[in-house]
Design an enzyme around this catalytic site. Structure first.
Site, short mmCIF file in Angstrom:
data_model
loop_
_atom_site.label_atom_id
_atom_site.label_comp_id
_atom_site.label_asym_id
_atom_site.label_seq_id
_atom_site.Cartn_x
_atom_site.Cartn_y
_atom_site.Cartn_z
N ARG A 1 -13.61 5.42 -1.29
CA ARG A 1 -13.50 5.67 0.14
C ARG A 1 -14.56 6.69 0.54
O ARG A 1 -14.71 7.73 -0.11
CB ARG A 1 -12.11 6.19 0.48
CG ARG A 1 -11.99 6.74 1.89
CD ARG A 1 -10.58 7.16 2.20
NE ARG A 1 -10.53 8.30 3.11
CZ ARG A 1 -9.43 8.84 3.60
NH1 ARG A 1 -8.25 8.32 3.28
NH2 ARG A 1 -9.47 9.89 4.40
N GLU B 1 -14.03 4.78 5.91
CA GLU B 1 -12.96 5.35 6.72
C GLU B 1 -13.44 5.68 8.13
O GLU B 1 -14.61 6.05 8.35
CB GLU B 1 -12.41 6.61 6.05
CG GLU B 1 -11.33 7.37 6.81
CD GLU B 1 -10.06 6.57 7.07
OE1 GLU B 1 -10.16 5.46 7.67
OE2 GLU B 1 -8.97 7.04 6.69
N GLU C 1 -11.59 9.35 -2.60
CA GLU C 1 -12.42 9.65 -1.44
C GLU C 1 -13.42 10.77 -1.72
O GLU C 1 -13.26 11.53 -2.68
CB GLU C 1 -11.56 10.00 -0.24
CG GLU C 1 -10.75 11.27 -0.40
CD GLU C 1 -9.58 11.34 0.57
OE1 GLU C 1 -9.53 12.33 1.33
OE2 GLU C 1 -8.73 10.43 0.57
N TYR D 1 0.84 -1.19 0.00
CA TYR D 1 0.00 0.00 0.00
C TYR D 1 0.88 1.24 0.00
O TYR D 1 1.90 1.29 0.69
CB TYR D 1 -0.91 0.01 1.23
CG TYR D 1 -1.81 1.22 1.33
CD1 TYR D 1 -2.87 1.40 0.45
CD2 TYR D 1 -1.60 2.18 2.31
CE1 TYR D 1 -3.70 2.50 0.53
CE2 TYR D 1 -2.43 3.29 2.41
CZ TYR D 1 -3.48 3.44 1.52
OH TYR D 1 -4.29 4.55 1.60
N ASP E 1 -0.80 16.16 5.63
CA ASP E 1 -1.69 15.44 4.72
C ASP E 1 -2.97 16.25 4.50
O ASP E 1 -4.05 15.89 4.97
CB ASP E 1 -2.00 14.06 5.31
CG ASP E 1 -2.88 13.21 4.41
OD1 ASP E 1 -2.88 13.44 3.19
OD2 ASP E 1 -3.58 12.33 4.94
N CYS F 1 -6.55 14.35 6.84
CA CYS F 1 -6.47 12.98 7.34
C CYS F 1 -7.85 12.51 7.77
O CYS F 1 -8.59 13.23 8.46
CB CYS F 1 -5.49 12.91 8.50
SG CYS F 1 -5.50 11.33 9.36
N ASP G 1 -3.14 5.44 -2.59
CA ASP G 1 -4.08 6.46 -2.13
C ASP G 1 -4.06 7.61 -3.13
O ASP G 1 -3.05 8.30 -3.27
CB ASP G 1 -3.62 6.92 -0.74
CG ASP G 1 -4.46 8.02 -0.14
OD1 ASP G 1 -5.39 8.49 -0.81
OD2 ASP G 1 -4.16 8.41 1.01
N HIS H 1 -7.60 4.17 -4.43
CA HIS H 1 -8.87 4.59 -3.84
C HIS H 1 -9.01 6.10 -3.95
O HIS H 1 -8.04 6.86 -3.86
CB HIS H 1 -9.05 4.09 -2.40
CG HIS H 1 -8.07 4.59 -1.39
ND1 HIS H 1 -8.12 5.86 -0.87
CD2 HIS H 1 -7.04 3.97 -0.76
CE1 HIS H 1 -7.16 6.01 0.03
NE2 HIS H 1 -6.48 4.88 0.11
N ASN I 1 -9.12 0.01 7.42
CA ASN I 1 -7.92 0.80 7.69
C ASN I 1 -7.55 0.68 9.16
O ASN I 1 -8.26 1.19 10.03
CB ASN I 1 -8.17 2.27 7.32
CG ASN I 1 -6.95 3.15 7.57
OD1 ASN I 1 -5.86 2.66 7.81
ND2 ASN I 1 -7.16 4.45 7.52
N ASP J 1 -6.22 10.19 -2.97
CA ASP J 1 -6.92 11.32 -2.35
C ASP J 1 -8.28 11.55 -3.04
O ASP J 1 -9.05 10.64 -3.20
CB ASP J 1 -6.04 12.56 -2.38
CG ASP J 1 -4.91 12.51 -1.36
OD1 ASP J 1 -4.95 11.61 -0.49
OD2 ASP J 1 -3.99 13.33 -1.42
#
Length: 297
Positions: free
Chosen positions: A161, A191, A118, A48, A62, A126, A89, A116, A213, A91
Site C-alpha cells: 500500500r 490509497e 503500507e 477483509y 487508528d 488513517c 491490514d 497489505h 479502497n 499497517d
C-alpha cells in the site's frame, strides 16, 4: 458447523487464481467472525480485516496502537469461520523490516490468505486523513523484501500500500509502486485515490493486480463495481462499512431504549433469534452434541 472446510493453502491458491482472472473481487470488511459468515453466505469473493476496525473495536483510534498479537488474533478468528480467502491490514508491519517478516509469519500461521503493508511512518494514521507522513522509498522496499522473504507459503499474497499520492503527488506514488513491485509485492494498494483518473493512471503504469479502497467519508469518490472493473481494478474493499452500519443501528437503538424505557418499538429492526441461530449453525452443533451424548438418565 462454523469452521472453514478449506485449508489456508487452498484459500491462498484461490485468491491468486481469482486475482489472475481479470474480474473484480468484491471484499467487504468483517468486523467480527459472525459478519464473515454473512459475507460468505451473501456471495462475496473474500473477507477483509481492517486495522481501523480492529482498533475501533478496542475503542482506540487508528494510529498504530494495536499490536501484532491483537491483529493476528482477530484475523485468525475471522479466517477460521470462512471458506473465502481473508485479507488483513498489517499497517506498517508493526515496526522495522524484521518486524514485518515476523508479521507475515504470524499471519500465515493464523490462516490468512494475504496482507497489505503500507509506506507510512510509524505511528501511522488513517489513510484518508491529512497530515500523513511516508517513509523514503528505500525503507519501504526493505519492508517489502523482508515480508516476501519471510513467507513460507508462496501462495500468501503480499500487497504494498502506498499513501504517497496525498503527500508527494500521484506521479511519485506510481514510481514508488513500481519499486515495491520490483521488491516482490504481488499486488498494489494505491490509497486515497480521488477518482477514476487516478486509478486509470495506476492501471496504465503498474502490471500487478490493483486494490481499490471504497471507504465512506474519505477522500475517494465512491465508485460502483462496474466502474472499478472497467478501470481494470482487481479487488475492491469496503473496510469499515459493516462497523458503521452496525454502530449506527446500535446507537439509535440504545437512544430509543434510554428515552422510551423499552425496546418493544424497535424489535422489528433487530436480527431475529432464528436468523442468528441460522448464521452460527446452531442445528449442526445440536446434532453433533446429540450424537455424542446419546444416552439419558
Amino acid at each position: 458447523m462454523t469452521h472453514s472446510t478449506v485449508s489456508p493453502h487452498a484459500k491462498r491458491r484461490r485468491l491468486r487464481e481469482d486475482l489472475a482472472s481479470n474480474r473484480l473481487l468484491r471484499v467487504p470488511g468483517a468486523m467480527n467472525p459472525l459478519t464473515a459468515v454473512l459475507v460468505q453466505e451473501l456471495g462475496f469473493d473474500g473477507v477483509y480485516v481492517s486495522g481501523a476496525v480492529v482498533a475501533a473495536d478496542l475503542a482506540l483510534p487508528d494510529i498504530g496502537l494495536t499490536t501484532l498479537t491483537e491483529v493476528a488474533g482477530r484475523g485468525g478468528q475471522i479466517a477460521r469461520v470462512s471458506d473465502l480467502p481473508t485479507i488483513i491490514d498489517a499497517d506498517t508491519g508493526f515496526g522495522e523490516p524484521m518486524n514485518a517478516a515476523r508479521t507475515v509469519r504470524a499471519l500465515e500461521e493464523a490462516g490468512l490468505a494475504g496482507c497489505h503493508l503500507e509506506d507510512q511512518v510509524n505511528p501511522k494514521r488513517c489513510g484518508h486523513l491529512d497530515g500523513k507522513s511516508v517513509t523514503d522509498t528505500a525503507t519501504m522496499v526493505r519492508r517489502i523484501r523482508a515480508a516476501v522473504g519471510a513467507r513460507r507459503d508462496d501462495g500468501f499474497v503480499i500487497c504494498a500500500r502506498t499513501d504517497a499520492a496525498a503527500v508527494e503527488g500521484l506521479g511519485a506514488a506510481i514510481e514508488r509502486a513500481r519499486a515495491y513491485v520490483d521488491a516482490g509485492a504481488d499486488m498494489v494498494f494505491p490509497e486515497a485515490m480521488r477518482g477514476p483518473a487516478d486509478f486509470e493512471a495506476f492501471r496504465e503504469a503498474v502490471d500487478v493486480p490493483l486494490l481499490a479502497n471504497m471507504t465512506e467519508f474519505g477522500k475517494s469518490e465512491l465508485l460502483t463495481t462496474e466502474q472499478l472493473e472497467s478501470l481494470g481494478m482487481n479487488m475492491v474493499i469496503y473496510p469499515v462499512t459493516s462497523l458503521r452500519l452496525a454502530m449506527g443501528a446500535v446507537e439509535d437503538g440504545l437512544r430509543t431504549l434510554r428515552d422510551e424505557g423499552t425496546q418493544a418499538g424497535i424489535v422489528d429492526r433487530m436480527q431475529t433469534r432464528g436468523r442468528l441461530y441460522e448464521l452460527v449453525d446452531y442445528a449442526s452443533y445440536n446434532a453433533f452434541d446429540s450424537d455424542v451424548y446419546n444416552f439419558t438418565i
